[in-house]
Design a protein around this motif. Sequence first.
Motif, PDB file in Angstrom:
ATOM      1  N   MET A 160       0.863  -1.195  -0.025  1.00  0.00           N
ATOM      2  CA  MET A 160       0.194  -0.006  -0.001  1.00  0.00           C
ATOM      3  C   MET A 160       0.747   1.175   0.079  1.00  0.00           C
ATOM      4  N   ARG A 161       0.551   2.275  -0.823  1.00  0.00           N
ATOM      5  CA  ARG A 161       1.247   3.415  -0.812  1.00  0.00           C
ATOM      6  C   ARG A 161       0.755   4.386   0.262  1.00  0.00           C
ATOM      7  N   PRO A 162       1.908   4.969   0.825  1.00  0.00           N
ATOM      8  CA  PRO A 162       1.641   5.760   1.952  1.00  0.00           C
ATOM      9  C   PRO A 162       0.663   6.998   1.374  1.00  0.00           C
ATOM     10  N   LEU A 163       0.027   7.850   2.199  1.00  0.00           N
ATOM     11  CA  LEU A 163      -0.719   8.879   2.199  1.00  0.00           C
ATOM     12  C   LEU A 163       0.054  10.050   1.950  1.00  0.00           C
ATOM     13  N   PRO A 164      -0.260  11.117   1.114  1.00  0.00           N
ATOM     14  CA  PRO A 164       0.785  12.044   0.910  1.00  0.00           C
ATOM     15  C   PRO A 164       0.759  13.003   2.306  1.00  0.00           C
ATOM     16  N   GLU A 165       1.836  13.827   2.517  1.00  0.00           N
ATOM     17  CA  GLU A 165       1.888  14.481   3.706  1.00  0.00           C
ATOM     18  C   GLU A 165       1.424  15.893   3.384  1.00  0.00           C
ATOM     19  N   ASP A 166       1.259  16.336   2.089  1.00  0.00           N
ATOM     20  CA  ASP A 166       0.543  17.785   2.115  1.00  0.00           C
ATOM     21  C   ASP A 166      -0.920  17.705   1.722  1.00  0.00           C
ATOM     22  N   SER A 167      -1.418  18.765   1.750  1.00  0.00           N
ATOM     23  CA  SER A 167      -2.789  18.817   1.303  1.00  0.00           C
ATOM     24  C   SER A 167      -3.096  19.621  -0.034  1.00  0.00           C
ATOM     25  N   ASP A 168      -1.836  19.738  -0.929  1.00  0.00           N
ATOM     26  CA  ASP A 168      -1.816  20.513  -1.987  1.00  0.00           C
ATOM     27  C   ASP A 168      -2.058  19.473  -3.270  1.00  0.00           C
ATOM     28  N   SER A 169      -2.302  18.113  -2.888  1.00  0.00           N
ATOM     29  CA  SER A 169      -2.709  17.358  -4.078  1.00  0.00           C
ATOM     30  C   SER A 169      -4.218  17.570  -4.592  1.00  0.00           C
ATOM     31  N   PRO A 170      -4.301  17.438  -5.849  1.00  0.00           N
ATOM     32  CA  PRO A 170      -5.672  17.840  -6.499  1.00  0.00           C
ATOM     33  C   PRO A 170      -6.583  16.982  -6.039  1.00  0.00           C
ATOM     34  N   ALA A 171      -7.596  17.233  -5.907  1.00  0.00           N
ATOM     35  CA  ALA A 171      -9.047  16.386  -5.492  1.00  0.00           C
ATOM     36  C   ALA A 171      -9.331  15.545  -6.857  1.00  0.00           C
ATOM     37  N   HIS A 227     -25.802  18.942   3.974  1.00  0.00           N
ATOM     38  CA  HIS A 227     -24.770  17.905   3.420  1.00  0.00           C
ATOM     39  C   HIS A 227     -23.413  17.951   3.694  1.00  0.00           C
ATOM     40  N   ASP A 228     -22.772  17.030   4.262  1.00  0.00           N
ATOM     41  CA  ASP A 228     -21.379  17.088   4.502  1.00  0.00           C
ATOM     42  C   ASP A 228     -20.709  16.826   3.313  1.00  0.00           C
ATOM     43  N   ILE A 229     -19.593  17.344   2.810  1.00  0.00           N
ATOM     44  CA  ILE A 229     -18.894  17.218   1.443  1.00  0.00           C
ATOM     45  C   ILE A 229     -17.384  17.179   1.798  1.00  0.00           C
ATOM     46  N   ALA A 230     -16.845  15.817   1.201  1.00  0.00           N
ATOM     47  CA  ALA A 230     -15.498  15.536   1.546  1.00  0.00           C
ATOM     48  C   ALA A 230     -14.652  15.304   0.027  1.00  0.00           C
ATOM     49  N   LEU A 231     -13.795  16.172  -0.091  1.00  0.00           N
ATOM     50  CA  LEU A 231     -12.838  15.897  -1.252  1.00  0.00           C
ATOM     51  C   LEU A 231     -11.566  15.356  -0.940  1.00  0.00           C
ATOM     52  N   VAL A 232     -11.386  14.110  -1.664  1.00  0.00           N
ATOM     53  CA  VAL A 232     -10.142  13.586  -1.393  1.00  0.00           C
ATOM     54  C   VAL A 232      -9.211  13.235  -2.832  1.00  0.00           C
ATOM     55  N   ASP A 233      -8.048  12.960  -2.207  1.00  0.00           N
ATOM     56  CA  ASP A 233      -6.994  12.858  -3.426  1.00  0.00           C
ATOM     57  C   ASP A 233      -7.004  11.401  -3.840  1.00  0.00           C
ATOM     58  N   ALA A 234      -5.811  11.078  -4.708  1.00  0.00           N
ATOM     59  CA  ALA A 234      -5.958   9.614  -5.208  1.00  0.00           C
ATOM     60  C   ALA A 234      -5.717   8.801  -4.304  1.00  0.00           C
ATOM     61  N   TYR A 235      -5.039   9.004  -3.213  1.00  0.00           N
ATOM     62  CA  TYR A 235      -4.515   8.279  -2.004  1.00  0.00           C
ATOM     63  C   TYR A 235      -5.819   8.027  -1.056  1.00  0.00           C
TER      64      TYR A 235
END
Length: 101
Positions: free
Chosen positions: A1-12, A24-32
């Motif tokens: 399993m790949r580690p999660l990125p440390e920063d929050s600059d990854s595109p959603a 409604h609760d909205i959550a944007l996540v990156d590829a990880y």
Amino acid sequence: MRPLPEDSDSPATGVGISNEWDHHDIALVDAYGALVAKRRIDDSAAGFAELPAMLTDADDTAVDPIPVAIETPRGLLVAALRRTGRRVYSIDGDAAARGPG
């Protein structure tokens, strides 16, 4: 399993939306699966207007719209999301909370 990125600059790359009666609760996540942004919006025209701005801030475009997973297959928010041409996936929130198995 790949580690999660440390920063929050990854595109959603995905959006999860919980469907409540009045918000409604909205959550944007990156590829990880790391959280990029989150927000609670009202179940109203004003709340719905906040969602496109949030998606645009996450590099959402008409050519490459961010797909959405939501707890219901119907309703005004689902209809508004589908009109944008994006993929909208209905998921069972209870099943997701239980996890695999």
